[in-house]
Design a protein around this motif. Sequence first.
Motif, mmCIF file in Angstrom:
data_model
loop_
_atom_site.group_PDB
_atom_site.id
_atom_site.type_symbol
_atom_site.label_atom_id
_atom_site.label_comp_id
_atom_site.label_asym_id
_atom_site.label_seq_id
_atom_site.Cartn_x
_atom_site.Cartn_y
_atom_site.Cartn_z
ATOM 1 N N LEU A 66 0.832 -1.204 0.000
ATOM 2 C CA LEU A 66 0.000 0.000 0.000
ATOM 3 C C LEU A 66 0.866 1.254 0.000
ATOM 4 C CD1 LEU A 66 -2.595 -1.131 2.703
ATOM 5 C CD2 LEU A 66 -2.724 -1.407 0.218
ATOM 6 N N ASP A 67 0.321 2.341 -0.550
ATOM 7 C CA ASP A 67 1.070 3.596 -0.548
ATOM 8 C C ASP A 67 0.260 4.775 0.013
ATOM 9 O OD1 ASP A 67 -0.738 4.156 -2.553
ATOM 10 O OD2 ASP A 67 0.748 4.262 -4.157
ATOM 11 N N THR A 68 -0.959 4.498 0.491
ATOM 12 C CA THR A 68 -1.784 5.550 1.077
ATOM 13 C C THR A 68 -2.406 5.038 2.363
ATOM 14 O OG1 THR A 68 -2.319 6.414 -1.119
ATOM 15 C CG2 THR A 68 -3.702 7.149 0.711
ATOM 16 N N VAL A 69 -2.299 5.824 3.432
ATOM 17 C CA VAL A 69 -2.839 5.420 4.729
ATOM 18 C C VAL A 69 -3.663 6.549 5.326
ATOM 19 C CG1 VAL A 69 -0.927 3.845 5.221
ATOM 20 C CG2 VAL A 69 -0.796 6.227 5.994
ATOM 21 N N LYS A 70 -4.573 6.157 6.199
ATOM 22 C CA LYS A 70 -5.314 7.125 6.990
ATOM 23 C C LYS A 70 -4.475 7.465 8.217
ATOM 24 C CE LYS A 70 -9.624 7.616 9.608
ATOM 25 N NZ LYS A 70 -10.989 7.085 9.819
ATOM 26 N N PHE A 71 -4.314 8.748 8.508
ATOM 27 C CA PHE A 71 -3.570 9.176 9.694
ATOM 28 C C PHE A 71 -4.601 9.620 10.720
ATOM 29 C CE2 PHE A 71 -1.110 12.509 12.033
ATOM 30 C CZ PHE A 71 -0.196 11.649 12.612
ATOM 31 N N PHE A 72 -4.811 8.777 11.755
ATOM 32 C CA PHE A 72 -5.917 8.990 12.685
ATOM 33 C C PHE A 72 -5.525 8.565 14.096
ATOM 34 C CE2 PHE A 72 -9.514 7.149 14.967
ATOM 35 C CZ PHE A 72 -10.411 8.209 14.959
ATOM 36 N N PRO A 73 -5.948 9.360 15.103
ATOM 37 C CA PRO A 73 -6.606 10.673 15.028
ATOM 38 C C PRO A 73 -5.566 11.776 14.858
ATOM 39 C CG PRO A 73 -6.486 9.957 17.316
ATOM 40 C CD PRO A 73 -5.878 8.858 16.500
ATOM 41 N N ALA A 74 -5.646 12.472 13.766
ATOM 42 C CA ALA A 74 -4.591 13.404 13.355
ATOM 43 C C ALA A 74 -4.270 14.458 14.403
ATOM 44 C CB ALA A 74 -4.987 14.068 12.035
ATOM 45 N N GLY A 75 -5.304 15.105 14.930
ATOM 46 C CA GLY A 75 -5.071 16.180 15.887
ATOM 47 C C GLY A 75 -4.336 15.713 17.131
ATOM 48 N N GLN A 76 -4.747 14.584 17.658
ATOM 49 C CA GLN A 76 -4.143 14.061 18.882
ATOM 50 C C GLN A 76 -2.752 13.491 18.650
ATOM 51 O OE1 GLN A 76 -7.155 13.626 17.798
ATOM 52 N NE2 GLN A 76 -8.644 13.999 19.434
ATOM 53 N N LEU A 77 -2.443 13.145 17.403
ATOM 54 C CA LEU A 77 -1.141 12.538 17.093
ATOM 55 C C LEU A 77 -0.069 13.548 16.696
ATOM 56 C CD1 LEU A 77 -2.338 9.411 15.091
ATOM 57 C CD2 LEU A 77 -1.310 9.431 17.372
ATOM 58 N N GLY A 78 -0.423 14.820 16.705
ATOM 59 C CA GLY A 78 0.577 15.825 16.372
ATOM 60 C C GLY A 78 0.314 16.575 15.085
ATOM 61 N N GLY A 79 -0.765 16.244 14.405
ATOM 62 C CA GLY A 79 -1.175 17.008 13.227
ATOM 63 C C GLY A 79 -0.127 17.112 12.144
ATOM 64 N N THR A 80 0.014 18.307 11.607
ATOM 65 C CA THR A 80 0.921 18.514 10.478
ATOM 66 C C THR A 80 2.379 18.277 10.847
ATOM 67 O OG1 THR A 80 1.003 20.885 10.964
ATOM 68 C CG2 THR A 80 -0.640 20.152 9.367
ATOM 69 N N THR A 81 2.735 18.574 12.083
ATOM 70 C CA THR A 81 4.122 18.371 12.519
ATOM 71 C C THR A 81 4.500 16.898 12.440
ATOM 72 O OG1 THR A 81 3.985 20.269 14.015
ATOM 73 C CG2 THR A 81 5.751 18.692 14.408
ATOM 74 N N MET A 82 3.584 16.044 12.880
ATOM 75 C CA MET A 82 3.851 14.610 12.847
ATOM 76 C C MET A 82 3.871 14.083 11.423
ATOM 77 S SD MET A 82 4.578 12.016 14.693
ATOM 78 C CE MET A 82 4.337 10.264 15.043
ATOM 79 N N ILE A 83 2.970 14.577 10.580
ATOM 80 C CA ILE A 83 2.954 14.116 9.187
ATOM 81 C C ILE A 83 4.262 14.488 8.491
ATOM 82 C CG2 ILE A 83 1.863 14.425 6.930
ATOM 83 C CD1 ILE A 83 -0.791 14.713 8.384
ATOM 84 N N LYS A 84 4.753 15.682 8.727
ATOM 85 C CA LYS A 84 6.026 16.091 8.141
ATOM 86 C C LYS A 84 7.141 15.147 8.581
ATOM 87 C CE LYS A 84 5.018 21.052 7.918
ATOM 88 N NZ LYS A 84 5.365 22.383 8.486
ATOM 89 N N ALA A 85 7.146 14.791 9.864
ATOM 90 C CA ALA A 85 8.192 13.914 10.391
ATOM 91 C C ALA A 85 8.100 12.524 9.768
ATOM 92 C CB ALA A 85 8.083 13.823 11.912
ATOM 93 N N LEU A 86 6.884 12.007 9.620
ATOM 94 C CA LEU A 86 6.713 10.674 9.051
ATOM 95 C C LEU A 86 6.983 10.655 7.549
ATOM 96 C CD1 LEU A 86 3.445 9.604 10.911
ATOM 97 C CD2 LEU A 86 5.739 8.665 11.277
ATOM 98 N N ALA A 87 6.635 11.743 6.881
ATOM 99 C CA ALA A 87 6.813 11.798 5.427
ATOM 100 C C ALA A 87 8.282 11.846 5.025
ATOM 101 C CB ALA A 87 6.089 13.016 4.861
ATOM 102 N N ALA A 88 9.140 12.290 5.918
ATOM 103 C CA ALA A 88 10.562 12.402 5.581
ATOM 104 C C ALA A 88 11.175 11.049 5.225
ATOM 105 C CB ALA A 88 11.321 13.068 6.727
ATOM 106 N N PRO A 89 11.028 10.007 6.065
ATOM 107 C CA PRO A 89 11.600 8.707 5.693
ATOM 108 C C PRO A 89 10.711 7.902 4.744
ATOM 109 C CG PRO A 89 10.678 8.574 7.889
ATOM 110 C CD PRO A 89 10.565 10.016 7.459
ATOM 111 N N PHE A 90 9.395 8.170 4.784
ATOM 112 C CA PHE A 90 8.468 7.416 3.938
ATOM 113 C C PHE A 90 7.998 8.309 2.800
ATOM 114 C CE2 PHE A 90 7.908 5.565 8.238
ATOM 115 C CZ PHE A 90 8.373 4.279 7.971
ATOM 116 N N ARG A 91 8.897 8.571 1.870
ATOM 117 C CA ARG A 91 8.654 9.583 0.837
ATOM 118 C C ARG A 91 7.597 9.172 -0.175
ATOM 119 N NH1 ARG A 91 14.408 11.271 -1.437
ATOM 120 N NH2 ARG A 91 13.076 12.749 -2.563
#
Length: 218
Positions: A133-158
Amino acid sequence: MTAVHPSEQPAGVSETIAAGRILPVVVLDDARDAAPLGAALTAGGLRSVEVTFRTDAAADAIRVMSEDPDLFVGAGTVLTPAQVDEAVAAGARFIVSPGFSPRVVAHCQQVGVPVFPGAATPTEIQMAIDAGLDTVKFFPAGQLGGTTMIKALAAPFRSVRFIPTGGVNTDNLRDYLSLPAVLAVGGTWMVAPSLLAEGRWDDVTTLTAAAVTAAREI
């Protein structure tokens, strides 16, 4: 069980959801509200919708909304393979789950329906990649750090795209959709329970149209 057409395989489904950039996450207590809700969403400019399996009306609601050729309907909060079968039989074209279940993912792939599992950690994202798979649901986004967390995860998982859901609203919509790693956002503000309970379909259309306009401006 309803067959999945080639044009509805994961890539095509992702493109359809990405086109609107917003995926309404709907909780319906009464399937009789499905048709007017679907009409309100399409009038506001959205084609895709996720109907959650949080109520007994979910399968019937999916069945009704799937009859609208302008609406691309998926099932959310799918927790078991049996629910996958129920959703697909009702007409769901994609499956969304709040977490990563190897059994649910494998069953979706076996029956040929696209699946977007929830992933909140690097380990879960790696599991999704291992499952092809190459697309995932990020949930619950707000409680997990929102955009900051997505940026951090997207760095190694480009190669991974995210659909953040949970805590997304008009105030932070731009922040999420500005991230290259975000395919679309899941939202409830245009389909809030109070709006559905009161049958305020014009308000649903107005809020949906405003969200679509805001997304297009980003």
